[in-house]
Write a protein that holds these residues in place. Structure first.
Motif, PDB file in Angstrom:
ATOM      1  N   ARG A 114       0.776 -36.032  11.476  1.00  0.00           N
ATOM      2  CA  ARG A 114      -0.347 -36.174  10.766  1.00  0.00           C
ATOM      3  C   ARG A 114       0.007 -36.370   9.290  1.00  0.00           C
ATOM      4  N   LEU A 115       0.976 -35.497   9.006  1.00  0.00           N
ATOM      5  CA  LEU A 115       1.746 -35.643   7.552  1.00  0.00           C
ATOM      6  C   LEU A 115       1.899 -37.189   7.048  1.00  0.00           C
ATOM      7  N   SER A 116       2.712 -37.554   7.998  1.00  0.00           N
ATOM      8  CA  SER A 116       3.351 -38.685   7.588  1.00  0.00           C
ATOM      9  C   SER A 116       2.222 -39.846   7.652  1.00  0.00           C
ATOM     10  N   GLU A 117       1.447 -39.702   8.523  1.00  0.00           N
ATOM     11  CA  GLU A 117      -0.079 -40.846   8.226  1.00  0.00           C
ATOM     12  C   GLU A 117      -0.816 -40.558   7.022  1.00  0.00           C
ATOM     13  N   VAL A 122      -9.500 -40.327  -0.313  1.00  0.00           N
ATOM     14  CA  VAL A 122      -9.263 -38.839  -0.549  1.00  0.00           C
ATOM     15  C   VAL A 122     -10.496 -38.051   0.180  1.00  0.00           C
ATOM     16  N   GLY A 123     -11.143 -38.877   1.145  1.00  0.00           N
ATOM     17  CA  GLY A 123     -12.376 -37.980   1.440  1.00  0.00           C
ATOM     18  C   GLY A 123     -12.137 -37.148   2.993  1.00  0.00           C
ATOM     19  N   GLU A 124     -11.158 -36.420   2.630  1.00  0.00           N
ATOM     20  CA  GLU A 124     -10.719 -35.826   4.022  1.00  0.00           C
ATOM     21  C   GLU A 124     -10.031 -34.419   3.629  1.00  0.00           C
ATOM     22  N   ARG A 125     -10.070 -33.541   4.582  1.00  0.00           N
ATOM     23  CA  ARG A 125      -9.387 -32.325   4.377  1.00  0.00           C
ATOM     24  C   ARG A 125      -7.948 -32.260   4.068  1.00  0.00           C
ATOM     25  N   TRP A 126      -7.089 -32.634   5.045  1.00  0.00           N
ATOM     26  CA  TRP A 126      -5.757 -32.705   4.668  1.00  0.00           C
ATOM     27  C   TRP A 126      -5.068 -33.536   3.557  1.00  0.00           C
ATOM     28  N   THR A 127      -5.919 -34.548   3.354  1.00  0.00           N
ATOM     29  CA  THR A 127      -5.433 -35.508   2.037  1.00  0.00           C
ATOM     30  C   THR A 127      -5.683 -34.798   1.024  1.00  0.00           C
ATOM     31  N   MET A 128      -6.631 -33.879   0.976  1.00  0.00           N
ATOM     32  CA  MET A 128      -6.863 -33.059  -0.366  1.00  0.00           C
ATOM     33  C   MET A 128      -6.003 -31.956  -0.640  1.00  0.00           C
ATOM     34  N   PRO A 167       2.797 -22.842  -3.784  1.00  0.00           N
ATOM     35  CA  PRO A 167       2.191 -23.468  -2.843  1.00  0.00           C
ATOM     36  C   PRO A 167       2.306 -22.982  -1.550  1.00  0.00           C
ATOM     37  N   SER A 168       3.534 -22.229  -1.266  1.00  0.00           N
ATOM     38  CA  SER A 168       3.693 -21.545   0.020  1.00  0.00           C
ATOM     39  C   SER A 168       2.878 -20.481   0.232  1.00  0.00           C
ATOM     40  N   LEU A 169       2.622 -19.703  -0.901  1.00  0.00           N
ATOM     41  CA  LEU A 169       1.760 -18.412  -0.666  1.00  0.00           C
ATOM     42  C   LEU A 169       0.298 -18.810  -0.419  1.00  0.00           C
ATOM     43  N   LEU A 170      -0.123 -20.184  -1.027  1.00  0.00           N
ATOM     44  CA  LEU A 170      -1.463 -20.437  -0.776  1.00  0.00           C
ATOM     45  C   LEU A 170      -1.865 -20.540   0.593  1.00  0.00           C
ATOM     46  N   LYS A 171      -0.990 -20.431   1.756  1.00  0.00           N
ATOM     47  CA  LYS A 171      -1.349 -20.374   3.196  1.00  0.00           C
ATOM     48  C   LYS A 171      -2.357 -19.160   3.255  1.00  0.00           C
ATOM     49  N   TRP A 172      -1.863 -18.068   2.551  1.00  0.00           N
ATOM     50  CA  TRP A 172      -2.461 -16.786   2.845  1.00  0.00           C
ATOM     51  C   TRP A 172      -3.687 -16.764   2.339  1.00  0.00           C
ATOM     52  N   SER A 173      -4.210 -17.543   1.721  1.00  0.00           N
ATOM     53  CA  SER A 173      -5.759 -17.262   1.166  1.00  0.00           C
ATOM     54  C   SER A 173      -6.413 -18.361   1.947  1.00  0.00           C
ATOM     55  N   MET A 174      -6.085 -19.210   3.176  1.00  0.00           N
ATOM     56  CA  MET A 174      -7.098 -19.970   3.916  1.00  0.00           C
ATOM     57  C   MET A 174      -8.180 -19.047   4.658  1.00  0.00           C
ATOM     58  N   GLN A 184       8.559 -29.663   2.517  1.00  0.00           N
ATOM     59  CA  GLN A 184       8.062 -28.554   1.743  1.00  0.00           C
ATOM     60  C   GLN A 184       6.394 -28.866   2.104  1.00  0.00           C
ATOM     61  N   PHE A 185       6.184 -30.090   2.170  1.00  0.00           N
ATOM     62  CA  PHE A 185       4.529 -30.371   2.582  1.00  0.00           C
ATOM     63  C   PHE A 185       4.287 -29.716   3.858  1.00  0.00           C
ATOM     64  N   GLN A 186       4.939 -29.898   4.852  1.00  0.00           N
ATOM     65  CA  GLN A 186       4.755 -29.716   5.977  1.00  0.00           C
ATOM     66  C   GLN A 186       4.820 -28.020   6.318  1.00  0.00           C
ATOM     67  N   SER A 187       5.641 -27.318   5.682  1.00  0.00           N
ATOM     68  CA  SER A 187       5.686 -25.988   5.751  1.00  0.00           C
ATOM     69  C   SER A 187       4.595 -25.284   4.852  1.00  0.00           C
ATOM     70  N   ASN A 188       4.340 -25.613   3.686  1.00  0.00           N
ATOM     71  CA  ASN A 188       3.342 -25.135   3.088  1.00  0.00           C
ATOM     72  C   ASN A 188       1.942 -25.255   3.727  1.00  0.00           C
ATOM     73  N   LEU A 189       1.650 -26.545   4.253  1.00  0.00           N
ATOM     74  CA  LEU A 189       0.355 -26.708   4.859  1.00  0.00           C
ATOM     75  C   LEU A 189       0.214 -26.410   6.397  1.00  0.00           C
ATOM     76  N   GLY A 190       1.191 -26.281   6.838  1.00  0.00           N
ATOM     77  CA  GLY A 190       1.079 -26.053   8.636  1.00  0.00           C
ATOM     78  C   GLY A 190       0.472 -27.354   9.123  1.00  0.00           C
ATOM     79  N   ILE A 191       0.702 -28.581   8.809  1.00  0.00           N
ATOM     80  CA  ILE A 191       0.207 -29.718   9.182  1.00  0.00           C
ATOM     81  C   ILE A 191       1.408 -30.322  10.061  1.00  0.00           C
ATOM     82  N   THR A 192       0.939 -31.000  11.218  1.00  0.00           N
ATOM     83  CA  THR A 192       1.999 -31.722  12.162  1.00  0.00           C
ATOM     84  C   THR A 192       2.783 -32.646  11.348  1.00  0.00           C
ATOM     85  N   ARG A 193       3.809 -33.126  11.924  1.00  0.00           N
ATOM     86  CA  ARG A 193       4.797 -34.272  11.190  1.00  0.00           C
ATOM     87  C   ARG A 193       4.119 -35.452  11.249  1.00  0.00           C
TER      88      ARG A 193
END
Lengths: 162, 162
Positions: free
Chosen positions: B40-43, B8-14, A155-162, B29-38
């Motif tokens: 937005r992730l929480s929401e 589920v019709g939204e990029r971050w959700t998917m 999961p953490s490696l996937l950010k390199w494919s965006m 883990q979600f936050q660091s893998n996705l680089g999403i703000t806390r």
């Protein structure tokens, strides 16, 4: 998948695509079917054309009028839309049953679209499918390792494919 | 499908759901893998829990800490995510190949997820699948006809199922 979502990861975009699969082609039809504002519809259709999912084709001269048709890339979204429709029917039904049913004209049965393995034909269950890094991410993982960084997980490696 | 997209019709959700399928369970883990703000992730996580797609389970006492696990409803989104990933790999590849490959452990092959007919097992092609109105929309169509209104087509009737 992140790239895919940059095109279709949004409610209105997916509803426009569903309408396109049901045969809608013209701006005013999309608008009246979906109850979307003209501004928003125009923006979403423009993005789908830009990404080659729909193509704008003139159907009338003087004044010139355009309609929107699915490209091969757009047709490729069929499994996504059908899977999403099935999920909605199974999990979000309010007791009214599915709004649409689907008949497979090849075998003349009412069907449930089913995701299967291209090789053995069995339905795919997430616990039986093992994701592994493709070539590009393998190389990135190797570079991280050579650089002395701890090998990251998928999961953490996937950010390199965006 | 409109109801499905409201979840589920939204990029971050998917992207959160993809991460969940790859085994991610914890907020950080979600936050660091996705680089999403806390925020937005929480929401987004809150919405997925509210709709029963994820469930929040304590994994640590004092202080109590929660992780997010896929429910059966959430697992049901697997075909949507796999179909979307395949479409991205086929149509939006930048020459690097697919970021992830999938091995079906049942048959030990690298696979392409394929949408097929539940009845005959053949791959589903949009031109061979005929949508028809389900029971609730049939009744609505009949009411419109009885009321003297012209019978609407399938795309325009779908607004009654939202």
């Amino acid at each position: 998948m992140a790239r895919a979502l940059s095109v279709v990861g949004e409610r209105w975009t997916m509803l426009i695509m569903r309408d396109a699969f049901l045969g809608t082609r013209r701006f005013d039809q999309f608008q009246s079917n979906l109850g979307i504002t003209r501004h928003r519809l125009s923006e979403r259709l423009g993005k789908l054309v830009e990404h080659g999912v729909l193509v704008k084709v003139p159907y009338h001269d003087r004044p010139v009028r355009y309609e929107y048709r699915l490209t091969r890339k757009g047709l490729g979204l069929y499994p996504v839309l059908m899977s999403l429709a099935r999920w909605g029917d199974e999990w979000m039904d309010k007791g009214e049953g599915a709004p649409l049913e689907y008949v497979h004209q090849t075998c003349d049965n009412k069907i449930r679209p089913t995701l299967t393995c291209s090789e053995c034909g069995e339905p795919l269950r997430p616990e039986e499918v093992k994701p592994q890094l493709g070539r590009a991410l393998q190389e990135i993982a190797a570079q991280l390792e050579n650089g002395g960084e701890s090998l990251e997980d998928i999961p953490s490696l996937l950010k390199w494919s965006m």
